[in-house]
Scaffold this motif. Sequence first.
Motif, mmCIF file in Angstrom:
data_model
loop_
_atom_site.group_PDB
_atom_site.id
_atom_site.type_symbol
_atom_site.label_atom_id
_atom_site.label_comp_id
_atom_site.label_asym_id
_atom_site.label_seq_id
_atom_site.Cartn_x
_atom_site.Cartn_y
_atom_site.Cartn_z
ATOM 1 N N GLU A 88 0.831 -1.201 0.000
ATOM 2 C CA GLU A 88 0.000 0.000 0.000
ATOM 3 C C GLU A 88 0.868 1.255 0.000
ATOM 4 O O GLU A 88 0.551 2.243 -0.672
ATOM 5 N N SER A 89 1.969 1.211 0.742
ATOM 6 C CA SER A 89 2.872 2.352 0.782
ATOM 7 C C SER A 89 3.526 2.587 -0.573
ATOM 8 O O SER A 89 3.607 3.726 -1.050
ATOM 9 N N LEU A 90 3.975 1.501 -1.221
ATOM 10 C CA LEU A 90 4.590 1.637 -2.546
ATOM 11 C C LEU A 90 3.573 2.111 -3.575
ATOM 12 O O LEU A 90 3.904 2.897 -4.469
ATOM 13 N N LYS A 91 2.336 1.652 -3.457
ATOM 14 C CA LYS A 91 1.277 2.099 -4.365
ATOM 15 C C LYS A 91 1.053 3.596 -4.234
ATOM 16 O O LYS A 91 0.917 4.313 -5.238
ATOM 17 N N ALA A 92 1.045 4.082 -3.006
ATOM 18 C CA ALA A 92 0.863 5.526 -2.775
ATOM 19 C C ALA A 92 2.017 6.316 -3.383
ATOM 20 O O ALA A 92 1.806 7.392 -3.963
ATOM 21 N N VAL A 93 3.233 5.788 -3.266
ATOM 22 C CA VAL A 93 4.398 6.470 -3.839
ATOM 23 C C VAL A 93 4.289 6.515 -5.357
ATOM 24 O O VAL A 93 4.580 7.539 -5.996
ATOM 25 N N ARG A 94 3.860 5.408 -5.972
ATOM 26 C CA ARG A 94 3.721 5.367 -7.435
ATOM 27 C C ARG A 94 2.634 6.323 -7.920
ATOM 28 O O ARG A 94 2.790 6.980 -8.956
ATOM 29 N N ILE A 95 1.541 6.414 -7.182
ATOM 30 C CA ILE A 95 0.472 7.340 -7.559
ATOM 31 C C ILE A 95 0.948 8.781 -7.443
ATOM 32 O O ILE A 95 0.668 9.623 -8.308
ATOM 33 N N GLU A 96 1.680 9.072 -6.363
ATOM 34 C CA GLU A 96 2.227 10.420 -6.187
ATOM 35 C C GLU A 96 3.170 10.774 -7.335
ATOM 36 O O GLU A 96 3.151 11.903 -7.839
ATOM 37 N N LYS A 97 3.988 9.806 -7.755
ATOM 38 C CA LYS A 97 4.899 10.029 -8.882
ATOM 39 C C LYS A 97 4.115 10.291 -10.161
ATOM 40 O O LYS A 97 4.472 11.180 -10.954
ATOM 41 N N ALA A 98 3.049 9.541 -10.375
ATOM 42 C CA ALA A 98 2.230 9.733 -11.573
ATOM 43 C C ALA A 98 1.623 11.131 -11.610
ATOM 44 O O ALA A 98 1.645 11.808 -12.648
ATOM 45 N N PHE A 99 1.113 11.588 -10.479
ATOM 46 C CA PHE A 99 0.505 12.922 -10.441
ATOM 47 C C PHE A 99 1.558 14.019 -10.605
ATOM 48 O O PHE A 99 1.236 15.117 -11.070
ATOM 49 N N SER A 100 2.812 13.729 -10.252
ATOM 50 C CA SER A 100 3.850 14.736 -10.466
ATOM 51 C C SER A 100 4.067 14.972 -11.961
ATOM 52 O O SER A 100 4.332 16.107 -12.379
ATOM 53 N N TYR A 101 3.942 13.921 -12.783
ATOM 54 C CA TYR A 101 4.061 14.098 -14.233
ATOM 55 C C TYR A 101 2.875 14.876 -14.791
ATOM 56 O O TYR A 101 3.034 15.722 -15.679
ATOM 57 N N ILE A 102 1.689 14.595 -14.286
ATOM 58 C CA ILE A 102 0.504 15.337 -14.724
ATOM 59 C C ILE A 102 0.637 16.809 -14.372
ATOM 60 O O ILE A 102 0.320 17.697 -15.177
ATOM 61 N N GLN A 103 1.127 17.073 -13.164
ATOM 62 C CA GLN A 103 1.311 18.453 -12.734
ATOM 63 C C GLN A 103 2.353 19.160 -13.593
ATOM 64 O O GLN A 103 2.172 20.323 -13.979
ATOM 65 N N ARG A 104 3.446 18.483 -13.902
ATOM 66 C CA ARG A 104 4.476 19.093 -14.749
ATOM 67 C C ARG A 104 3.929 19.430 -16.139
ATOM 68 O O ARG A 104 4.254 20.467 -16.709
ATOM 69 N N TRP A 105 3.098 18.556 -16.672
ATOM 70 C CA TRP A 105 2.524 18.814 -17.998
ATOM 71 C C TRP A 105 1.574 20.005 -17.955
ATOM 72 O O TRP A 105 1.599 20.869 -18.838
ATOM 73 N N ASN A 106 0.760 20.066 -16.934
ATOM 74 C CA ASN A 106 -0.216 21.157 -16.830
ATOM 75 C C ASN A 106 0.429 22.484 -16.450
ATOM 76 O O ASN A 106 -0.129 23.552 -16.731
ATOM 77 N N ALA A 107 1.583 22.414 -15.791
ATOM 78 C CA ALA A 107 2.219 23.638 -15.302
ATOM 79 C C ALA A 107 3.387 24.079 -16.182
ATOM 80 O O ALA A 107 4.212 24.891 -15.751
ATOM 81 N N ALA A 108 3.461 23.565 -17.392
ATOM 82 C CA ALA A 108 4.546 23.963 -18.294
ATOM 83 C C ALA A 108 4.469 25.463 -18.585
ATOM 84 O O ALA A 108 3.374 26.039 -18.634
ATOM 85 N N PRO A 109 5.622 26.131 -18.753
ATOM 86 C CA PRO A 109 5.619 27.578 -19.040
ATOM 87 C C PRO A 109 4.781 27.916 -20.267
ATOM 88 O O PRO A 109 4.672 27.123 -21.197
ATOM 89 N N PHE A 110 4.202 29.105 -20.254
ATOM 90 C CA PHE A 110 3.292 29.500 -21.320
ATOM 91 C C PHE A 110 3.983 29.490 -22.682
ATOM 92 O O PHE A 110 3.386 29.085 -23.683
ATOM 93 N N LEU A 111 5.251 29.918 -22.737
ATOM 94 C CA LEU A 111 5.970 29.966 -24.009
ATOM 95 C C LEU A 111 6.113 28.569 -24.602
ATOM 96 O O LEU A 111 5.916 28.375 -25.821
ATOM 97 N N GLU A 112 6.432 27.600 -23.770
ATOM 98 C CA GLU A 112 6.548 26.232 -24.265
ATOM 99 C C GLU A 112 5.201 25.707 -24.752
ATOM 100 O O GLU A 112 5.122 25.026 -25.789
ATOM 101 N N ARG A 113 4.142 26.018 -24.050
ATOM 102 C CA ARG A 113 2.809 25.607 -24.485
ATOM 103 C C ARG A 113 2.477 26.227 -25.842
ATOM 104 O O ARG A 113 1.937 25.568 -26.735
ATOM 105 N N GLN A 114 2.802 27.508 -25.962
ATOM 106 C CA GLN A 114 2.501 28.223 -27.207
ATOM 107 C C GLN A 114 3.278 27.618 -28.376
ATOM 108 O O GLN A 114 2.717 27.412 -29.463
ATOM 109 N N GLN A 115 4.553 27.323 -28.169
ATOM 110 C CA GLN A 115 5.364 26.729 -29.231
ATOM 111 C C GLN A 115 4.833 25.355 -29.634
ATOM 112 O O GLN A 115 4.790 25.021 -30.826
#
Length: 206
Positions: free
Chosen positions: A79-106
Amino acid sequence: MSDASVPKPVGQVGVVKFPVELSTILAGLVLISGAIFWYCPKWRDELTFFGTGFAMAAGVLAAYYIGRTLQITVVQREESLKAVRIEKAFSYIQRWNAAPFLERQQWRVVLDKIHGMTPAQVADLFNKDRADRAVVVDVLNFFEEVALAVNEGLADEETLLKFFRDMLEGYYHQSAEWINRLRTDDTRPRPKVYIEFETLIKRWRD
């Protein structure tokens, strides 16, 4: 009604409560058995037999509790490892959604250019336009990182599949021909480029 509101019997000052543990009960049984063994010699054979039986039962019971404890530990660890993997997955989602505006525009400019193109036409464009190619390489490198984390079991695949599946399948389809050209380039062949990305997409399609 609380205990404080119940009248105490005459002469009673208070009540002393203490827990009786299994070890206390066993210790009492040992003392009683020892007394019987000493003062009642004719029962010694019976006491020896029952003592052996209790020892065997205690061994089985101890093994059960040890196994049960190990099972609980394994479940908690999973259960602990599952929580860590889920947290890691959401970090990628957050990075994609929080990309700088210039990179999104390009990236959106590149998507507008390749809209409606065949994979071969997309590959020709990326080979000719260095600026567009640089943007695509950054995005595909990010997806390769995501795919590697999933394929190695470091990020929760189910979470990332729900968010990225349609997006990644579309981007892979558009860039597949260009990726193949990178792998077979006569001047600088890279047969393993974006292999994790490809492996992930194929598994999701299946």
